[in-house]
Scaffold this motif. Structure first.
Motif, mmCIF file in Angstrom:
data_model
loop_
_atom_site.group_PDB
_atom_site.id
_atom_site.type_symbol
_atom_site.label_atom_id
_atom_site.label_comp_id
_atom_site.label_asym_id
_atom_site.label_seq_id
_atom_site.Cartn_x
_atom_site.Cartn_y
_atom_site.Cartn_z
ATOM 1 N N GLY A 1 4.076 4.660 -0.252
ATOM 2 C CA GLY A 1 4.044 4.213 1.232
ATOM 3 C C GLY A 1 2.840 3.819 1.450
ATOM 4 O O GLY A 1 2.520 4.161 2.725
ATOM 5 N N LEU A 2 1.324 4.205 0.841
ATOM 6 C CA LEU A 2 0.349 4.643 1.313
ATOM 7 C C LEU A 2 -0.101 2.969 1.885
ATOM 8 O O LEU A 2 -0.350 2.208 1.296
ATOM 9 N N GLU A 3 -1.256 3.184 3.394
ATOM 10 C CA GLU A 3 -1.349 2.320 3.891
ATOM 11 C C GLU A 3 -2.581 1.747 2.847
ATOM 12 O O GLU A 3 -3.591 2.422 2.350
ATOM 13 N N LEU A 4 -3.717 0.235 2.566
ATOM 14 C CA LEU A 4 -4.585 0.286 2.014
ATOM 15 C C LEU A 4 -5.338 -0.731 3.404
ATOM 16 O O LEU A 4 -5.062 -1.667 3.980
ATOM 17 N N PRO A 5 -6.972 -1.107 2.967
ATOM 18 C CA PRO A 5 -7.575 -1.991 4.189
ATOM 19 C C PRO A 5 -6.877 -3.510 3.753
ATOM 20 O O PRO A 5 -6.707 -3.416 2.527
ATOM 21 N N SER A 6 -7.300 -4.098 4.494
ATOM 22 C CA SER A 6 -6.329 -5.744 4.145
ATOM 23 C C SER A 6 -6.575 -6.209 3.297
ATOM 24 O O SER A 6 -6.113 -7.513 3.041
ATOM 25 N N ILE A 7 -8.194 -6.283 3.129
ATOM 26 C CA ILE A 7 -8.446 -6.419 2.298
ATOM 27 C C ILE A 7 -8.080 -6.937 1.067
ATOM 28 O O ILE A 7 -8.125 -7.759 -0.288
ATOM 29 N N TYR A 8 -7.380 -5.855 -0.127
ATOM 30 C CA TYR A 8 -6.756 -5.446 -0.804
ATOM 31 C C TYR A 8 -5.431 -6.939 -1.278
ATOM 32 O O TYR A 8 -4.551 -6.653 -2.236
ATOM 33 N N PHE A 9 -5.351 -7.790 -0.781
ATOM 34 C CA PHE A 9 -4.282 -8.463 -0.300
ATOM 35 C C PHE A 9 -4.477 -9.860 0.141
ATOM 36 O O PHE A 9 -5.528 -9.986 0.689
ATOM 37 N N ALA A 10 -3.997 -10.846 -0.668
ATOM 38 C CA ALA A 10 -4.528 -12.318 0.334
ATOM 39 C C ALA A 10 -4.524 -12.634 1.174
ATOM 40 O O ALA A 10 -3.202 -12.439 2.097
ATOM 41 N N HIS A 11 -5.780 -13.771 1.347
ATOM 42 C CA HIS A 11 -6.309 -13.941 2.921
ATOM 43 C C HIS A 11 -7.045 -14.983 2.582
ATOM 44 O O HIS A 11 -7.746 -14.569 1.325
ATOM 45 N N GLU A 12 -7.538 -15.926 3.209
ATOM 46 C CA GLU A 12 -8.299 -16.282 3.213
ATOM 47 C C GLU A 12 -9.866 -16.351 3.583
ATOM 48 O O GLU A 12 -10.466 -15.728 4.565
ATOM 49 N N ARG A 13 -10.577 -17.164 2.902
ATOM 50 C CA ARG A 13 -12.348 -16.329 3.316
ATOM 51 C C ARG A 13 -13.152 -17.343 2.415
ATOM 52 O O ARG A 13 -13.098 -17.754 1.614
ATOM 53 N N GLU A 14 -14.373 -16.712 3.448
ATOM 54 C CA GLU A 14 -15.675 -18.170 3.099
ATOM 55 C C GLU A 14 -16.464 -17.467 1.870
ATOM 56 O O GLU A 14 -16.711 -15.961 1.620
ATOM 57 N N VAL A 15 -15.963 -18.312 0.470
ATOM 58 C CA VAL A 15 -16.950 -17.452 -0.511
ATOM 59 C C VAL A 15 -18.615 -18.277 -1.310
ATOM 60 O O VAL A 15 -18.057 -19.496 -0.322
#
Length: 310
Positions: free
Chosen positions: A210-224
């Motif tokens: 049940g470890l927490e991770l930075p949010s960027i490991y999960f799908a999100h919208e981003r300018e790329v």
């Protein structure tokens, strides 16, 4: 008669994750017993998150008996830095920051220029200086053999000479998990308790614990924007070339590092089970798919490791 084909009553059989965890805890305790000033390299990424949890388990109910260190390029994802500080405070461990920006400001290294410029290679002098200044004689890293072919050559106990350099041809045997911990003055070792883990093992352990991770490991919208087949995050520190147009994409990150060379993957995975399913289906390693710095040459990682890189 004794039982042969059937498991003995009451006998507990360890799962794969239990075995990997037990081996990693044994390695951490061995280092704590044999070395005077260990440190755990902690970037806030998934592997270092697992490493910190293993350290907590290794010495529970006591405190983790060594600090953690982040080699900070100054070009990190803000979400990761926020998570790093919060997780370290929660664990109650001391954070040492080896700053690349401070090295540049002091004139010890030069800021790379140009479209392909990045600070990732500058982490090595910052790391080696921090090791020397703090007198660290052992540094835990979260590298795994399945990540990249140069890392597949590493022993669990990887010895570095007085200049912090690594010679892949001069490594000590590690038969039956017996580790030779002798070092001379000014030498140190890098220790990799996750050597035998796979990316899937890491994700399964994160789910189990049940470890927490930075949010960027999960799908999100981003300018790329796309460069050499890699989706890189748009940022003021990026040197975009002609034709490298910015667009919005739903992505996640498989690995965390300097944002100038760490790419994202298109994904809709917002839950751990989704990430595990995607990881199981891919045939590309996380570094091979998303790290631009590893594409500089066939031996890019090995060259950096010889100089003292992670």
């Amino acid at each position: 008669m004794g039982q042969t084909s059937q498991q003995a009553p009451g006998r507990h059989q360890l799962s794969q994750l239990d075995v990997l965890e037990a081996e990693a805890i044994f390695i951490m305790r061995e280092v704590a017993a044999e070395f005077e000033r260990p440190v755990l390299l902690f970037s806030g990424g998934k592997d270092s998150v697992v490493m910190l949890r293993l350290a907590e388990k290794s010495f529970w109910p006591g405190a983790v008996p060594f600090p953690v260190m982040h080699v900070d390029t100054g070009h990190n994802f803000p979400e990761v830095i926020e998570f790093r500080d919060r997780r370290v405070a929660e664990a109650g461990v001391r954070l040492v920051v080896a700053s690349v920006q401070e090295q540049i400001d002091a004139g010890k290294v030069s800021e790379p220029r140009g479209r392909w410029a990045g600070r990732n290679r500058l982490q090595t002098p910052a790391l080696l200086e921090a090791v020397e200044e703090n007198g660290f004689d052992a540094a835990f890293g979260g590298a795994r053999r399945d990540e990249e072919k140069a890392r597949a050559k590493e022993r669990v106990f990887s010895f570095r000479d007085e200049f912090g350099q690594w010679d892949p041809k001069s490594q000590r045997p590690e038969l039956w998990n017996v580790f030779n911990t002798r070092i001379e003055r000014d030498e140190h070792i890098r220790v990799f308790p996750l050597s035998d883990w796979t990316e899937l093992d890491v994700w399964a352990y994160i789910r189990r614990e049940g470890l927490e991770l930075p949010s960027i490991y999960f799908a999100h919208e981003r300018e790329v924007f796309e460069r050499d087949g890699i989706l890189l995050s748009d940022s003021p520190v990026m040197n975009r070339g002609e034709g490298e147009e910015v667009f919005t994409e739903t992505v996640r990150y498989r690995t965390v590092g300097d944002l100038t060379c760490t790419g994202a993957v298109r994904s809709r995975a917002v839950e751990l089970d989704d990430i595990i399913a995607e990881t199981a289906a891919t045939r590309l390693t996380e570094r091979g798919q998303t790290r631009a710095d590893d594409r500089a040459s066939e031996a890019a990682m090995e060259d950096r490791k010889r100089e003292g890189y992670f």
